[in-house]
Write a protein that holds these residues in place. Structure first.
Motif, PDB file in Angstrom:
ATOM      1  N   TYR A   1      54.346  10.221  11.735  1.00  0.00           N
ATOM      2  CA  TYR A   1      53.757   8.774  11.652  1.00  0.00           C
ATOM      3  C   TYR A   1      53.172   8.489  10.329  1.00  0.00           C
ATOM      4  O   TYR A   1      53.336   7.427   9.749  1.00  0.00           O
ATOM      5  CB  TYR A   1      53.023   8.333  12.826  1.00  0.00           C
ATOM      6  CG  TYR A   1      53.027   6.750  12.822  1.00  0.00           C
ATOM      7  CD1 TYR A   1      53.778   5.999  13.935  1.00  0.00           C
ATOM      8  CD2 TYR A   1      52.058   5.966  12.341  1.00  0.00           C
ATOM      9  CE1 TYR A   1      53.743   4.790  14.206  1.00  0.00           C
ATOM     10  CE2 TYR A   1      51.989   4.783  12.409  1.00  0.00           C
ATOM     11  CZ  TYR A   1      52.937   3.978  13.575  1.00  0.00           C
ATOM     12  OH  TYR A   1      52.786   2.730  13.665  1.00  0.00           O
TER      13      TYR A   1
ATOM     14  N   HIS B   1      57.856   1.241   8.837  1.00  0.00           N
ATOM     15  CA  HIS B   1      56.467   0.999   8.962  1.00  0.00           C
ATOM     16  C   HIS B   1      56.195   0.268   7.478  1.00  0.00           C
ATOM     17  O   HIS B   1      56.731   1.034   6.330  1.00  0.00           O
ATOM     18  CB  HIS B   1      55.614   1.959   9.008  1.00  0.00           C
ATOM     19  CG  HIS B   1      54.207   1.521   9.486  1.00  0.00           C
ATOM     20  ND1 HIS B   1      53.365   1.241   8.280  1.00  0.00           N
ATOM     21  CD2 HIS B   1      53.497   1.583  10.268  1.00  0.00           C
ATOM     22  CE1 HIS B   1      52.073   0.967   8.815  1.00  0.00           C
ATOM     23  NE2 HIS B   1      52.145   1.272  10.103  1.00  0.00           N
TER      24      HIS B   1
ATOM     25  N   HIS C   1      58.877   4.088  12.160  1.00  0.00           N
ATOM     26  CA  HIS C   1      57.613   4.372  13.328  1.00  0.00           C
ATOM     27  C   HIS C   1      58.048   4.305  14.712  1.00  0.00           C
ATOM     28  O   HIS C   1      57.761   5.123  15.490  1.00  0.00           O
ATOM     29  CB  HIS C   1      56.390   3.914  12.988  1.00  0.00           C
ATOM     30  CG  HIS C   1      56.677   2.018  13.035  1.00  0.00           C
ATOM     31  ND1 HIS C   1      57.632   1.727  11.866  1.00  0.00           N
ATOM     32  CD2 HIS C   1      56.037   1.124  13.632  1.00  0.00           C
ATOM     33  CE1 HIS C   1      57.462  -0.012  12.193  1.00  0.00           C
ATOM     34  NE2 HIS C   1      56.673   0.084  13.317  1.00  0.00           N
TER      35      HIS C   1
END
Length: 422
Positions: A142, A317, A324
């Motif tokens: 992430y 993102h 994400h």
């Protein structure tokens, strides 16, 4: 659909930061992982003295698949790998089927690798450790591709050092016996093919390079160079490890081994190295899990962009430039599987799904404009994938074929309902 190299809407593009070295390392992190610690024993049990023949067969099929993937990735440098190639070269259904095979099969692989981490780190609480590993690596992914590539470099270095230690200890020990390396086929032709199919599980990670096509600099040049280099390095490592372990344990002993590399160094008279091998296996599994989550999330992104999966999963993102929502969704699914499933069943099912995925890749490469001679590689790869898939244990074949059939049925229902809408 436009060619997959087309631009995505503003704000939805991933960041191209990976060079040739990074791509090779990610490929190595996917291949030189837990597979070599786990796949040798069941492959030896199936192939017997034909283990090295099975390794050679798996390597040939893997080379054909890698060559086909590299040619296609140069034309379609977008996230999604064979999902994109099948869609562009064979039609929407075949791209969908490849993507479905990859996502489902590799999700099972993620669970298998997470459970391998748990088995080596804390055998009594393997499911708890597995879930924790999934959560931690999902958080790393992430945070952006740069962090993932850096961690993969560290993992690859540790694993290669451990494997080199195993090779040196085994080949240099008094327990090594070259008679154990006599090449035969005591498992029969079917056993050799089944062994090759199981060993293919350990080779299959080079697809990760292609599925990250949208994050590679100069992908038309980088990907075709990185895939064969990563595969070649991996083959040399696997051959050295297989020969060294066989020289100490023999095919029968290797087939019975619960932890083959640890058993080999113990038999070689260096029990002090066993904890190091256990740590290496856990680190290798973490490396495979990291790369698997990367690849599955990118294929999920590509399928979501085409609405074969929920469109919300196509979000990128705005700061980290990663898919994400796809990564979080995969993390949740894999964590749930890691908490409940058995690692052995997951590996067989994963092998079937991945071989189906590469069958589509080879079929797509067959359609490229080329000379008749250049079609030999995708033809051999396609045939090899089909043969190895159906040489797997019948349970894996049955479950794998059933899940692919469910995916095809879901696609047909979706197309039928769309056609009936006013």
């Amino acid at each position: 659909m436009t060619q997959s190299g087309a631009q995505q809407p503003d704000g939805l593009e991933l960041r191209r930061i990976l060079g040739v070295g990074d791509a090779i390392v990610i490929g190595l992190g996917s291949m030189v992982g837990a597979g070599i610690f786990a796949a040798l024993a069941p492959a030896a049990q199936a192939a017997g003295s034909g283990l090295l023949i099975g390794l050679a067969v798996a390597a040939v099929v893997a080379y054909c698949n890698a060559s086909s993937s590299a040619r296609l990735a140069a034309l379609y440098p977008a996230s999604g790998g064979t999902y994109v190639y099948g869609r562009e070269r064979l039609g929407v259904f075949w791209g969908y089927l490849a993507g479905w095979s990859f996502v489902v099969g590799k999700t099972a692989s993620c669970a298998a690798m997470a459970l391998t981490v748990g088995a080596y780190v804390w055998p009594g609480q393997s499911h708890v450790v597995a879930v924790a590993a999934v959560v931690a690596l999902t958080a790393v992914n992430y945070g952006g591709m740069q962090k993932s590539a850096l961690l993969t470099r560290v993992i690859v270095a540790v694993v290669l050092a451990v494997l080199a230690s195993v090779v040196v200890v085994c080949l240099g020990s008094g327990a090594a016996d070259t008679a154990h390396l006599d090449i035969g086929a005591s498992g029969g032709a079917g056993g050799v093919l089944q062994g090759a199919g199981l060993l293919f599980f350990a080779f299959a990670g080079y697809a990760r390079i292609a599925t990250l096509g949208e994050e590679v600099r100069d992908p038309a040049r980088t990907i075709p160079r990185a895939i064969p280099l990563a595969l070649g390095i991996t083959l040399v490592v696997y051959a050295a490890v297989a020969v060294s372990v066989l020289s100490v344990l023999g095919a029968d002993g290797l087939g019975r081994a619960a932890a083959p590399l640890a058993d080999a160094v113990r038999a070689a008279g260096v029990p002090a190295l066993v904890p190091v091998v256990r740590v290496g296996a856990a680190v290798a599994a973490l490396g495979s899990l990291l790369a698997l989550i990367l690849g599955v999330s990118r294929t999920t992104l590509a399928m979501a962009r085409d609405r074969h999966l929920p469109g919300a999963l196509a979000a990128v993102h705005p700061r980290f430039k990663v898919p994400h929502r796809a990564e979080l969704a995969m993390g949740v699914v894999v964590a749930a599987l890691a908490a409940t499933v058995d690692v052995r069943g997951a590996i067989g099912f994963s092998s079937f799904g991945v071989l189906a995925y590469y069958a589509v890749a080879n079929a797509a490469a067959w359609t490229l404009r080329s000379t008749p001679a250049s079609r030999v590689v995708p033809a051999v790869g396609l045939l090899g994938c089909v043969v190895l898939a159906f040489a797997l244990p019948w349970v894996s074949v049955g479950v794998g074929a059933g899940v692919l059939g469910l995916g095809a049925a879901a696609y047909g229902i979706r197309r039928w309902t769309s056609a009936r809408r006013p």
